[in-house]
Design a protein around this motif. Structure first.
Motif, short mmCIF file in Angstrom:
data_model
loop_
_atom_site.label_atom_id
_atom_site.label_comp_id
_atom_site.label_asym_id
_atom_site.label_seq_id
_atom_site.Cartn_x
_atom_site.Cartn_y
_atom_site.Cartn_z
N PHE A 37 20.92 31.14 49.04
CA PHE A 37 19.91 30.41 48.28
C PHE A 37 20.47 30.04 46.92
N MET A 38 20.15 28.80 46.48
CA MET A 38 20.57 28.33 45.16
C MET A 38 19.41 27.59 44.52
N GLY A 39 19.34 27.66 43.20
CA GLY A 39 18.31 26.93 42.47
C GLY A 39 18.85 26.39 41.17
N ALA A 40 18.33 25.23 40.74
CA ALA A 40 18.74 24.64 39.47
C ALA A 40 17.55 23.94 38.85
N ALA A 41 17.52 23.90 37.52
CA ALA A 41 16.45 23.23 36.79
C ALA A 41 17.07 22.21 35.84
N GLU A 42 16.47 21.02 35.81
CA GLU A 42 16.97 19.94 34.95
C GLU A 42 15.85 19.41 34.07
N VAL A 43 16.18 19.15 32.82
CA VAL A 43 15.28 18.47 31.90
C VAL A 43 15.92 17.14 31.53
N ASP A 44 15.25 16.05 31.85
CA ASP A 44 15.78 14.70 31.60
C ASP A 44 17.20 14.54 32.16
N GLY A 45 17.43 15.12 33.33
CA GLY A 45 18.72 14.98 33.99
C GLY A 45 19.79 15.93 33.48
N ILE A 46 19.48 16.76 32.49
CA ILE A 46 20.45 17.71 31.95
C ILE A 46 20.17 19.08 32.56
N VAL A 47 21.19 19.68 33.16
CA VAL A 47 21.01 20.98 33.81
C VAL A 47 20.70 22.04 32.75
N MET A 48 19.55 22.66 32.93
CA MET A 48 19.09 23.68 31.99
C MET A 48 19.55 25.07 32.42
N GLY A 49 19.49 25.35 33.75
CA GLY A 49 19.87 26.65 34.24
C GLY A 49 20.16 26.61 35.72
N TYR A 50 20.81 27.67 36.22
CA TYR A 50 21.22 27.74 37.63
C TYR A 50 21.16 29.19 38.07
N CYS A 51 20.87 29.38 39.38
CA CYS A 51 20.88 30.73 39.94
C CYS A 51 21.29 30.67 41.40
N ASP A 52 21.83 31.74 41.93
CA ASP A 52 22.10 31.85 43.36
C ASP A 52 22.12 33.31 43.75
N THR A 53 21.97 33.56 45.06
CA THR A 53 21.84 34.93 45.55
C THR A 53 23.17 35.68 45.57
N ASP A 54 24.27 35.02 45.30
CA ASP A 54 25.56 35.71 45.21
C ASP A 54 25.76 36.32 43.83
N THR A 55 25.53 35.54 42.80
CA THR A 55 25.75 36.04 41.44
C THR A 55 24.59 36.90 40.96
N LYS A 56 23.38 36.60 41.50
CA LYS A 56 22.17 37.35 41.15
C LYS A 56 21.92 37.36 39.65
N ILE A 57 22.14 36.22 39.03
CA ILE A 57 21.85 36.09 37.60
C ILE A 57 21.46 34.65 37.32
N VAL A 58 20.48 34.46 36.44
CA VAL A 58 20.11 33.13 36.00
C VAL A 58 21.09 32.70 34.92
N GLU A 59 21.90 31.71 35.23
CA GLU A 59 22.92 31.24 34.30
C GLU A 59 22.36 30.08 33.49
N LEU A 60 22.21 30.28 32.19
CA LEU A 60 21.68 29.24 31.30
C LEU A 60 22.83 28.35 30.84
N LYS A 61 22.67 27.05 31.05
CA LYS A 61 23.74 26.11 30.76
C LYS A 61 23.71 25.59 29.33
N LEU A 62 22.58 25.74 28.65
CA LEU A 62 22.43 25.21 27.31
C LEU A 62 22.24 26.33 26.30
N GLU A 63 22.95 26.25 25.19
CA GLU A 63 22.82 27.27 24.15
C GLU A 63 21.40 27.32 23.61
N LEU A 64 20.76 26.16 23.49
CA LEU A 64 19.39 26.13 22.99
C LEU A 64 18.44 26.87 23.92
#
Length: 368
Positions: A37-64
Protein backbone atom coordinates in the motif's frame (compact mmCIF):
# COMPACT_ATOMS: atom_id res chain seq x y z
CA UNK A 1 -8.74 9.53 -22.13
CA UNK A 2 -10.16 7.85 -19.11
CA UNK A 3 -11.53 10.09 -16.41
CA UNK A 4 -9.09 9.11 -13.67
CA UNK A 5 -6.06 9.55 -15.90
CA UNK A 6 -7.40 12.90 -17.06
CA UNK A 7 -7.80 14.10 -13.49
CA UNK A 8 -4.28 12.96 -12.69
CA UNK A 9 -3.02 15.12 -15.53
CA UNK A 10 -5.16 18.07 -14.53
CA UNK A 11 -3.74 17.86 -11.02
CA UNK A 12 -0.50 19.28 -12.44
CA UNK A 13 -2.21 22.53 -13.48
CA UNK A 14 -3.90 25.14 -11.33
CA UNK A 15 -4.67 28.83 -11.48
CA UNK A 16 -3.53 31.34 -8.81
CA UNK A 17 -7.05 31.44 -7.33
CA UNK A 18 -8.08 27.80 -7.71
CA UNK A 19 -6.49 25.35 -5.31
CA UNK A 20 -6.65 21.60 -4.93
CA UNK A 21 -5.95 18.94 -2.32
CA UNK A 22 -5.60 15.40 -3.64
CA UNK A 23 -4.96 12.08 -1.92
CA UNK A 24 -3.65 9.26 -4.13
CA UNK A 25 -3.95 5.76 -2.66
CA UNK A 26 -2.62 2.58 -4.28
CA UNK A 27 -2.88 -1.04 -3.21
CA UNK A 28 -1.35 -3.95 -5.11
CA UNK A 29 -0.67 -7.67 -5.03
CA UNK A 30 2.26 -9.68 -6.41
CA UNK A 31 4.18 -6.60 -7.58
CA UNK A 32 7.87 -7.15 -6.88
CA UNK A 33 9.74 -4.45 -4.97
CA UNK A 34 6.54 -2.39 -4.57
CA UNK A 35 4.86 -1.87 -1.17
CA UNK A 36 1.46 -3.45 -0.68
CA UNK A 37 0.00 0.00 0.00
CA UNK A 38 1.16 3.53 -0.83
CA UNK A 39 -0.34 6.95 -0.25
CA UNK A 40 0.54 10.51 -1.24
CA UNK A 41 -1.00 13.94 -0.66
CA UNK A 42 -0.65 16.93 -2.98
CA UNK A 43 -1.52 20.59 -2.51
CA UNK A 44 -1.79 22.48 -5.82
CA UNK A 45 0.19 19.69 -7.47
CA UNK A 46 3.05 19.87 -4.94
CA UNK A 47 3.68 16.64 -3.02
CA UNK A 48 3.10 17.36 0.64
CA UNK A 49 3.74 13.90 2.08
CA UNK A 50 4.10 10.20 1.28
CA UNK A 51 3.69 6.89 3.09
CA UNK A 52 3.94 3.17 2.35
CA UNK A 53 3.66 -0.09 4.27
CA UNK A 54 7.36 -0.89 3.79
CA UNK A 55 8.84 2.19 5.44
CA UNK A 56 5.93 2.54 7.90
CA UNK A 57 6.53 6.26 8.26
CA UNK A 58 4.80 9.35 6.91
CA UNK A 59 7.52 11.13 4.97
CA UNK A 60 6.93 14.89 4.80
CA UNK A 61 8.31 16.38 1.61
CA UNK A 62 8.04 20.05 2.59
CA UNK A 63 9.88 21.76 5.42
CA UNK A 64 6.86 23.97 6.05
CA UNK A 65 4.68 20.89 6.56
CA UNK A 66 7.13 19.55 9.12
CA UNK A 67 6.57 22.76 11.06
CA UNK A 68 2.81 22.51 10.54
CA UNK A 69 2.59 18.99 11.95
CA UNK A 70 4.75 19.89 14.93
CA UNK A 71 2.07 22.44 15.71
CA UNK A 72 -0.74 20.00 14.81
CA UNK A 73 0.46 16.53 15.90
CA UNK A 74 -3.09 15.15 15.97
CA UNK A 75 -3.34 15.50 12.18
CA UNK A 76 -0.07 13.67 11.68
CA UNK A 77 -1.28 10.88 13.95
CA UNK A 78 -4.46 10.63 11.85
CA UNK A 79 -2.42 10.26 8.67
CA UNK A 80 -0.33 7.53 10.30
CA UNK A 81 -3.43 5.62 11.34
CA UNK A 82 -4.96 5.81 7.86
CA UNK A 83 -1.71 4.93 6.06
CA UNK A 84 -0.62 1.96 8.11
CA UNK A 85 -3.81 0.48 9.52
CA UNK A 86 -7.17 1.41 8.02
CA UNK A 87 -6.46 1.71 4.31
CA UNK A 88 -4.07 -1.26 3.91
CA UNK A 89 -6.70 -3.57 5.43
CA UNK A 90 -9.49 -2.07 3.32
CA UNK A 91 -7.52 -2.24 0.05
CA UNK A 92 -6.46 -5.83 0.66
CA UNK A 93 -10.09 -6.91 1.21
CA UNK A 94 -11.38 -4.94 -1.80
CA UNK A 95 -8.74 -6.39 -4.14
CA UNK A 96 -9.75 -9.89 -3.08
CA UNK A 97 -13.41 -9.08 -3.84
CA UNK A 98 -12.51 -7.63 -7.24
CA UNK A 99 -10.48 -10.71 -8.16
CA UNK A 100 -13.57 -12.83 -7.50
CA UNK A 101 -15.81 -10.52 -9.55
CA UNK A 102 -13.39 -10.68 -12.49
CA UNK A 103 -12.79 -14.44 -12.05
CA UNK A 104 -9.11 -13.85 -11.37
CA UNK A 105 -6.81 -15.92 -9.21
CA UNK A 106 -3.15 -14.95 -8.83
CA UNK A 107 -1.08 -12.48 -10.78
CA UNK A 108 -0.45 -8.77 -10.50
CA UNK A 109 -3.39 -6.54 -9.58
CA UNK A 110 -3.44 -2.83 -8.78
CA UNK A 111 -6.23 -0.83 -7.14
CA UNK A 112 -6.09 2.98 -7.16
CA UNK A 113 -8.23 5.59 -5.42
CA UNK A 114 -8.24 9.37 -5.54
CA UNK A 115 -9.99 11.61 -3.01
CA UNK A 116 -9.83 15.23 -4.12
CA UNK A 117 -11.34 18.63 -3.56
CA UNK A 118 -10.94 21.93 -5.39
CA UNK A 119 -11.57 25.38 -3.97
CA UNK A 120 -11.85 28.64 -5.87
CA UNK A 121 -10.36 31.37 -3.73
CA UNK A 122 -12.35 34.13 -5.45
CA UNK A 123 -15.82 32.58 -5.69
CA UNK A 124 -15.58 30.15 -2.77
CA UNK A 125 -16.90 27.38 -5.04
CA UNK A 126 -15.98 23.83 -4.00
CA UNK A 127 -15.87 20.59 -6.01
CA UNK A 128 -15.14 17.07 -4.78
CA UNK A 129 -14.13 13.81 -6.47
CA UNK A 130 -13.82 10.21 -5.33
CA UNK A 131 -12.70 7.72 -7.98
CA UNK A 132 -11.51 4.12 -8.15
CA UNK A 133 -9.49 2.43 -10.89
CA UNK A 134 -8.66 -1.28 -11.10
CA UNK A 135 -5.74 -2.57 -13.16
CA UNK A 136 -5.41 0.76 -14.92
CA UNK A 137 -9.07 1.27 -15.87
CA UNK A 138 -11.80 3.38 -14.29
CA UNK A 139 -14.03 1.27 -12.11
CA UNK A 140 -16.20 3.28 -9.70
CA UNK A 141 -16.93 6.95 -8.99
CA UNK A 142 -18.96 8.71 -6.31
CA UNK A 143 -21.85 11.00 -7.26
CA UNK A 144 -22.06 13.89 -4.80
CA UNK A 145 -25.54 14.92 -5.99
CA UNK A 146 -27.25 11.58 -5.37
CA UNK A 147 -24.82 10.23 -2.75
CA UNK A 148 -24.63 7.01 -4.75
CA UNK A 149 -21.93 5.19 -6.69
CA UNK A 150 -21.55 5.03 -10.46
CA UNK A 151 -20.43 1.68 -11.89
CA UNK A 152 -18.10 2.31 -14.81
CA UNK A 153 -17.53 -1.41 -15.43
CA UNK A 154 -20.27 -4.10 -15.44
CA UNK A 155 -18.31 -5.98 -12.79
CA UNK A 156 -18.64 -2.94 -10.52
CA UNK A 157 -22.44 -3.14 -10.35
CA UNK A 158 -22.37 -5.64 -7.48
CA UNK A 159 -20.11 -3.40 -5.37
CA UNK A 160 -22.15 -0.29 -6.31
CA UNK A 161 -25.37 -1.93 -5.09
CA UNK A 162 -23.71 -3.01 -1.86
CA UNK A 163 -22.13 0.41 -1.16
CA UNK A 164 -25.31 2.32 -2.03
CA UNK A 165 -26.96 0.71 1.01
CA UNK A 166 -24.28 2.19 3.29
CA UNK A 167 -26.03 5.52 3.87
CA UNK A 168 -23.78 6.57 6.73
CA UNK A 169 -20.63 5.82 4.78
CA UNK A 170 -21.86 7.73 1.73
CA UNK A 171 -22.84 10.72 3.85
CA UNK A 172 -19.35 10.71 5.36
CA UNK A 173 -17.79 10.70 1.86
CA UNK A 174 -19.92 13.71 0.95
CA UNK A 175 -19.00 15.55 4.14
CA UNK A 176 -15.29 14.84 3.60
CA UNK A 177 -15.29 16.01 -0.03
CA UNK A 178 -17.37 19.16 0.51
CA UNK A 179 -16.39 20.25 4.04
CA UNK A 180 -13.42 18.47 5.66
CA UNK A 181 -11.19 18.40 2.57
CA UNK A 182 -11.84 22.06 1.60
CA UNK A 183 -11.22 23.16 5.20
CA UNK A 184 -7.90 21.30 5.22
CA UNK A 185 -7.06 22.78 1.81
CA UNK A 186 -7.71 26.35 2.98
CA UNK A 187 -5.52 25.74 6.03
CA UNK A 188 -2.68 24.29 3.96
CA UNK A 189 -2.88 27.11 1.40
CA UNK A 190 -2.51 29.74 4.12
CA UNK A 191 0.42 27.90 5.71
CA UNK A 192 2.13 27.23 2.38
CA UNK A 193 1.39 30.66 0.95
CA UNK A 194 5.04 31.65 0.44
CA UNK A 195 5.78 28.36 -1.30
CA UNK A 196 2.64 28.27 -3.44
CA UNK A 197 3.18 31.85 -4.61
CA UNK A 198 6.87 31.34 -5.40
CA UNK A 199 7.61 31.98 -9.05
CA UNK A 200 10.97 31.50 -10.73
CA UNK A 201 11.11 32.47 -14.40
CA UNK A 202 13.09 30.29 -16.80
CA UNK A 203 15.99 30.78 -19.11
CA UNK A 204 14.95 29.58 -22.59
CA UNK A 205 17.53 28.56 -25.20
CA UNK A 206 17.60 26.94 -28.62
CA UNK A 207 20.11 24.08 -28.82
CA UNK A 208 21.25 21.86 -31.69
CA UNK A 209 23.96 19.20 -31.73
CA UNK A 210 24.60 19.17 -35.49
CA UNK A 211 23.00 20.93 -38.48
CA UNK A 212 20.95 17.77 -39.15
CA UNK A 213 19.82 17.28 -35.53
CA UNK A 214 16.45 18.43 -34.14
CA UNK A 215 16.38 21.89 -32.60
CA UNK A 216 15.76 21.61 -28.88
CA UNK A 217 13.92 24.39 -27.07
CA UNK A 218 15.27 24.11 -23.53
CA UNK A 219 13.75 25.91 -20.53
CA UNK A 220 15.54 25.72 -17.18
CA UNK A 221 15.43 27.37 -13.78
CA UNK A 222 11.65 27.73 -13.45
CA UNK A 223 9.40 27.11 -10.44
CA UNK A 224 6.90 25.60 -9.82
CA UNK A 225 6.86 22.59 -12.12
CA UNK A 226 3.35 23.35 -13.40
CA UNK A 227 4.48 24.48 -16.81
CA UNK A 228 4.07 23.68 -20.51
CA UNK A 229 6.49 23.92 -23.41
CA UNK A 230 5.21 23.66 -27.00
CA UNK A 231 6.13 24.48 -30.59
CA UNK A 232 3.86 26.63 -32.78
CA UNK A 233 3.79 27.22 -36.52
CA UNK A 234 2.08 30.38 -37.73
CA UNK A 235 0.63 30.76 -34.23
CA UNK A 236 -0.92 27.26 -34.10
CA UNK A 237 0.33 24.52 -31.78
CA UNK A 238 1.89 21.60 -33.68
CA UNK A 239 2.51 18.00 -32.66
CA UNK A 240 3.99 16.47 -35.81
CA UNK A 241 7.81 16.28 -35.75
CA UNK A 242 7.76 17.45 -32.11
CA UNK A 243 9.04 15.40 -29.18
CA UNK A 244 8.18 16.71 -25.72
CA UNK A 245 10.51 16.01 -22.80
CA UNK A 246 9.67 15.45 -19.15
CA UNK A 247 9.84 18.11 -16.46
CA UNK A 248 12.96 17.28 -14.44
CA UNK A 249 14.33 18.75 -11.19
CA UNK A 250 17.50 20.83 -11.00
CA UNK A 251 19.93 20.64 -8.09
CA UNK A 252 18.73 24.03 -6.77
CA UNK A 253 15.07 23.02 -6.47
CA UNK A 254 13.98 24.56 -9.77
CA UNK A 255 12.97 22.58 -12.85
CA UNK A 256 13.89 22.11 -16.50
CA UNK A 257 12.22 20.71 -19.61
CA UNK A 258 12.68 20.64 -23.37
CA UNK A 259 10.78 20.20 -26.63
CA UNK A 260 12.56 18.99 -29.78
CA UNK A 261 11.53 20.06 -33.28
CA UNK A 262 12.66 18.04 -36.30
CA UNK A 263 13.74 20.67 -38.86
CA UNK A 264 15.14 18.30 -41.50
CA UNK A 265 12.16 18.92 -43.78
CA UNK A 266 11.75 22.63 -42.97
CA UNK A 267 13.08 24.96 -45.72
CA UNK A 268 15.40 27.70 -44.38
CA UNK A 269 12.99 30.42 -45.51
CA UNK A 270 10.22 28.86 -43.34
CA UNK A 271 12.18 28.71 -40.09
CA UNK A 272 10.84 31.99 -38.75
CA UNK A 273 7.30 30.64 -39.03
CA UNK A 274 8.08 28.44 -36.02
CA UNK A 275 8.27 29.51 -32.39
CA UNK A 276 8.77 27.83 -29.04
CA UNK A 277 6.32 28.86 -26.30
CA UNK A 278 6.86 28.32 -22.57
CA UNK A 279 3.98 28.90 -20.13
CA UNK A 280 4.38 28.92 -16.35
CA UNK A 281 1.27 28.46 -14.23
CA UNK A 282 0.33 31.70 -12.51
CA UNK A 283 2.33 33.89 -14.89
CA UNK A 284 0.29 35.83 -17.42
CA UNK A 285 2.88 36.36 -20.15
CA UNK A 286 4.36 33.46 -22.12
CA UNK A 287 8.00 33.13 -23.12
CA UNK A 288 8.07 33.06 -26.92
CA UNK A 289 11.30 32.19 -28.77
CA UNK A 290 11.27 32.39 -32.57
CA UNK A 291 13.21 29.75 -34.50
CA UNK A 292 16.26 31.59 -35.82
CA UNK A 293 19.57 30.01 -36.83
CA UNK A 294 21.42 33.01 -35.42
CA UNK A 295 20.05 32.26 -31.92
CA UNK A 296 20.87 28.53 -31.86
CA UNK A 297 23.64 27.41 -29.52
CA UNK A 298 25.67 24.40 -30.59
CA UNK A 299 28.94 22.58 -29.92
CA UNK A 300 29.24 21.68 -33.59
CA UNK A 301 32.17 23.32 -35.39
CA UNK A 302 32.19 23.73 -39.17
CA UNK A 303 35.18 22.22 -40.99
CA UNK A 304 37.75 24.95 -41.73
CA UNK A 305 37.94 26.27 -45.27
CA UNK A 306 41.40 25.53 -46.66
CA UNK A 307 43.09 28.50 -48.38
CA UNK A 308 44.30 28.00 -51.97
CA UNK A 309 47.93 28.35 -50.86
CA UNK A 310 47.47 25.40 -48.48
CA UNK A 311 45.99 23.26 -51.25
CA UNK A 312 48.91 24.14 -53.54
CA UNK A 313 51.33 23.24 -50.76
CA UNK A 314 49.72 19.84 -50.33
CA UNK A 315 49.94 19.14 -54.06
CA UNK A 316 53.61 20.15 -54.16
CA UNK A 317 54.26 17.93 -51.16
CA UNK A 318 52.72 14.94 -52.91
CA UNK A 319 54.85 15.60 -55.99
CA UNK A 320 58.06 15.81 -53.96
CA UNK A 321 57.27 12.69 -51.90
CA UNK A 322 58.99 10.29 -54.38
CA UNK A 323 62.05 12.53 -54.30
CA UNK A 324 62.13 12.29 -50.53
CA UNK A 325 61.94 8.49 -50.72
CA UNK A 326 64.80 8.41 -53.23
CA UNK A 327 66.81 10.54 -50.88
CA UNK A 328 66.38 7.94 -48.14
CA UNK A 329 67.59 5.15 -50.35
CA UNK A 330 70.75 6.42 -51.95
CA UNK A 331 72.17 4.45 -54.86
CA UNK A 332 75.49 4.51 -56.58
CA UNK A 333 76.82 2.85 -59.73
CA UNK A 334 79.75 0.40 -59.93
CA UNK A 335 81.05 -2.09 -62.47
CA UNK A 336 78.32 -4.54 -61.56
CA UNK A 337 75.55 -1.92 -61.94
CA UNK A 338 73.64 -0.12 -59.21
CA UNK A 339 73.76 -1.19 -55.58
CA UNK A 340 72.04 0.15 -52.46
CA UNK A 341 74.20 2.05 -49.98
CA UNK A 342 73.92 0.57 -46.48
CA UNK A 343 75.64 3.45 -44.77
CA UNK A 344 75.96 7.13 -45.39
CA UNK A 345 78.59 7.75 -48.05
CA UNK A 346 81.31 9.94 -46.59
CA UNK A 347 83.47 10.11 -49.69
CA UNK A 348 85.09 13.49 -50.33
CA UNK A 349 83.05 13.83 -53.51
CA UNK A 350 79.71 13.64 -51.68
CA UNK A 351 80.91 15.63 -48.70
CA UNK A 352 82.00 18.42 -50.96
CA UNK A 353 78.47 18.94 -52.29
CA UNK A 354 76.84 21.81 -50.50
CA UNK A 355 73.38 20.88 -49.18
CA UNK A 356 71.86 24.09 -50.41
CA UNK A 357 72.93 23.18 -53.97
CA UNK A 358 71.32 19.71 -54.06
CA UNK A 359 68.37 19.90 -56.45
CA UNK A 360 68.25 16.41 -58.00
CA UNK A 361 68.72 12.86 -56.77
CA UNK A 362 71.24 12.49 -59.66
CA UNK A 363 73.66 14.47 -57.53
CA UNK A 364 73.82 11.55 -55.12
CA UNK A 365 75.16 9.33 -57.94
CA UNK A 366 78.55 9.42 -59.65
CA UNK A 367 80.12 7.32 -62.33
CA UNK A 368 83.08 5.15 -61.43
Amino acid sequence: MERLLMLLLLSRVSSPVQHSLKYFLTGSTAVQNVPEFMGAAEVDGIVMGYCDTDTKIVELKLELMKIFFRINPDQLEEYNRECFKNYPIFFRALINSLKQLFNQSGGVHVLQRMDACEWDEETGEVHGFLLYAYNGEDFLSFDLETLTWIAVKPEAVTIKQRWDTHKYGNEFHAMFLTRICPDLLRTYVVFLKSLLERKELPSVSLLQKTPSSPVSCHASGFYPDRATLIWRKDGEEIHEDVELGEILPNHDGTFQTSADLNVSSVPPEDWRRYECVFHLSGVEDDFVTRLDKADIRTNWVSPPEFPVIVVIGVVIGLVLLPLFIVGLYMWRRNNNGFRRANTLDTSPQLSAISLDRISSPDQYCSED
